[in-house]
Design an enzyme around this catalytic site. Structure first.
Site, PDB file in Angstrom:
ATOM      1  N   HIS A  16      -3.873 -52.966   6.606  1.00 31.49           N
ATOM      2  CA  HIS A  16      -5.609 -52.500   6.270  1.00 31.49           C
ATOM      3  C   HIS A  16      -5.266 -53.191   4.578  1.00 31.49           C
ATOM      4  O   HIS A  16      -4.746 -53.008   3.549  1.00 31.49           O
ATOM      5  CB  HIS A  16      -4.758 -50.771   5.910  1.00 31.49           C
ATOM      6  CG  HIS A  16      -6.024 -50.525   5.190  1.00 31.49           C
ATOM      7  ND1 HIS A  16      -7.544 -50.107   5.664  1.00 31.49           N
ATOM      8  CD2 HIS A  16      -7.106 -50.260   3.973  1.00 31.49           C
ATOM      9  CE1 HIS A  16      -7.784 -49.559   4.887  1.00 31.49           C
ATOM     10  NE2 HIS A  16      -7.924 -49.551   3.652  1.00 31.49           N
ATOM     11  N   ASP A  30     -11.834 -36.991   8.750  1.00 30.78           N
ATOM     12  CA  ASP A  30     -12.406 -38.442   7.676  1.00 30.78           C
ATOM     13  C   ASP A  30     -13.996 -38.300   7.815  1.00 30.78           C
ATOM     14  O   ASP A  30     -14.225 -38.806   6.914  1.00 30.78           O
ATOM     15  CB  ASP A  30     -11.232 -39.277   8.084  1.00 30.78           C
ATOM     16  CG  ASP A  30     -11.233 -40.120   7.107  1.00 30.78           C
ATOM     17  OD1 ASP A  30     -10.880 -40.451   5.953  1.00 30.78           O
ATOM     18  OD2 ASP A  30     -11.890 -41.605   7.287  1.00 30.78           O
ATOM     19  N   ARG A  38     -17.431 -37.791   0.043  1.00 27.37           N
ATOM     20  CA  ARG A  38     -16.390 -38.271  -0.986  1.00 27.37           C
ATOM     21  C   ARG A  38     -17.208 -38.952  -1.914  1.00 27.37           C
ATOM     22  O   ARG A  38     -17.473 -38.542  -3.343  1.00 27.37           O
ATOM     23  CB  ARG A  38     -15.495 -39.491  -1.058  1.00 27.37           C
ATOM     24  CG  ARG A  38     -13.867 -38.433  -0.419  1.00 27.37           C
ATOM     25  CD  ARG A  38     -13.170 -38.925   0.032  1.00 27.37           C
ATOM     26  NE  ARG A  38     -12.769 -40.162  -0.656  1.00 27.37           N
ATOM     27  CZ  ARG A  38     -11.985 -41.665  -0.348  1.00 27.37           C
ATOM     28  NH1 ARG A  38     -11.758 -41.133   1.225  1.00 27.37           N
ATOM     29  NH2 ARG A  38     -11.790 -42.382  -0.772  1.00 27.37           N
TER      30      ARG A  38
END
Length: 450
Positions: free
Chosen positions: A84, A163, A170
């Site tokens: 990642h 998520d 967020r």
């Protein structure tokens, strides 16, 4: 059991949440039994007061368990890996690394993201290839990994649903840059892939989320700690992101540079990242005894053509016509006969002679974003043909009036102000032999599991 407002108050006042409390919150988010304003308030409390390592690990574990967790055949044990990146400019590493790892015997279920703000997304790059399908079921992913060894796909609805809710909020609540929340988001998704090993490319510098090494290292340490706590061998590479990675930026153009790299003609900086990240994974899985052996193994897979064959097979398995995939991977192909080329190109000229000493990658990324290469909101389309080619390398001697950047654009056209900002992004200094002979490396530090 405490109510959601009690949990928000507890975190707001700087107290630690116990495991059951974090579980209660994540279950409420997943089941949509919490109000959006309460979730936003909790995110802000976490952003302000932070979390200790135990809280972050529990948050991540609960997020990971909020949906489907992938499972793999027993004979793949120890070989399922992924990487990642925290995002950069011209970051096409995944397109080269995934097939190189597959060529080294790994299984790489790479679940990637789209671009947002100035950073490009791996999925957008791949979608510039006609018929490349990023949507694959868990069964199809298993089938592709079995026959090819790697796939690059989008996140499925069933993977880490918590998520998906938190990620969107967020952004809306200005809590993107919180170490516990970033850690939870990244590691929960990778944990749901049931990986044996994970490497993180945590970037710092002008064109990165974190501007200095120290703050990037804090995030890297959190990611490594939590990943290892959840049973994944996790390591991190801290790399500098001031200019661009490689010379091509923009979706179609980055596919071209990735293919050129897979044909053994890649730029040094891109190959440095690919071989370092790959070597860390091969060492963590026990395939090699040290990093230099790992670097050589990855480099051989790229230069020798084995990684290119894997990329071609992956494209075909993910919907690209056999003829198209074969043509893109042939030795001397006309890329623009397949990939979309922008209607207009303009070349920028150097204002003075000397040496190209610095280039501001963030300026280029922001302008390309405004010209249509990126998106400001999830779901917006991107223009795959918009991008830029750097025609000079840092440390290279340039004459006055020499072409240094080729801009590919359609509609809108670049404004005079944008052209002027681009011209200012290149710094040309006095010629210094010692300076031009210095080889700059992007990788500054490694954090490996003990």
């Amino acid at each position: 059991m405490q109510s959601i407002p009690d949990l928000i108050k507890k975190k707001r006042d700087g107290e630690e949440l116990c495991d059951e409390e974090i579980q209660t919150f994540i279950q409420a988010v997943t089941n949509k039994t919490v109000q959006e304003c309460q979730t936003g308030a909790m995110l802000m409390a976490i952003w302000q007061k932070g979390m200790v390592n135990r809280e972050t690990t529990t948050l991540t574990r609960e997020m990971m368990s909020s949906g489907e967790v992938m499972s793999w055949p027993k004979e793949w044990a120890g070989r399922v890996v992924d990487k990642h990146s925290t995002g950069g400019v011209g970051d096409k590493v995944s397109l080269v690394l995934a097939p190189a790892l597959a060529a080294c015997g790994c299984k790489v279920p790479m679940i990637s993201g789209r671009g947002l703000a100035h950073t490009g997304g791996t999925l957008d790059k791949l979608e510039s290839i006609p018929k490349y399908n990023i949507h694959q079921s868990a069964t199809k992913i298993l089938e592709i990994l079995d026959s090819v060894g790697c796939c690059i796909v989008g996140q499925t609805e069933t993977l880490v649903p918590a998520d998906q809710v938190l990620y969107a909020l967020r952004d809306a609540t200005s809590t993107v840059d919180s170490v516990p929340l970033i850690t939870g988001s990244i590691i929960s998704k990778k944990g749901a892939e049931s990986l044996s090993a994970l490497v993180l490319d945590v970037k710092f510098g002008r064109a990165a989320l974190y501007k200095d090494l120290q703050s990037a290292k804090e995030l890297a340490q959190s990611l490594v700690n939590v990943g290892n706590s959840l049973g994944m061998r996790t390591g991190a590479v801290l790399s500098c992101m001031d200019a661009t990675i490689g010379r091509f930026v923009g979706n179609s153009l980055e596919v071209i540079e990735s293919l050129e790299t897979l044909k053994g003609r890649g730029p040094d900086d891109l190959m440095e990242l690919v071989t370092t990240l790959g070597a860390v994974l091969l060492k963590m899985t026990g395939s090699v005894s040290d990093l230099s052996e790992g670097r050589k193994k990855i480099s051989d897979a790229v230069i020798g053509g084995a990684a290119l064959s894997k990329f071609q097979a992956m494209m075909e398995k993910q919907g690209v016509a056999k003829e198209t995939a074969g043509s893109l991977c042939s030795a001397h192909t006309d890329y623009y006969s397949i990939l979309r080329k922008a209607k207009h190109q303009i070349e920028l000229k150097t204002a003075a002679e000397g040496v190209a000493v610095d280039f501001d990658g963030l300026v280029l990324a922001e302008i390309l974003h405004k010209l249509g290469a990126g998106r400001s909101q999830v779901g917006e389309p991107v223009n795959h043909s918009v991008g830029a080619e750097l025609l000079v390398s840092l440390g290279q001697r340039v004459g006055k009036g020499e072409s240094w950047l080729r801009l590919h654009y359609e509609d809108p056209a670049p404004t005079p102000d944008q052209i002027s900002r681009l011209q200012s992004a290149l710094a040309v200094g006095k010629y210094d032999v010692a300076q031009t002979q210095q080889k700059t490396t992007l990788v500054k530090e490694l954090l490996l599991p003990h």
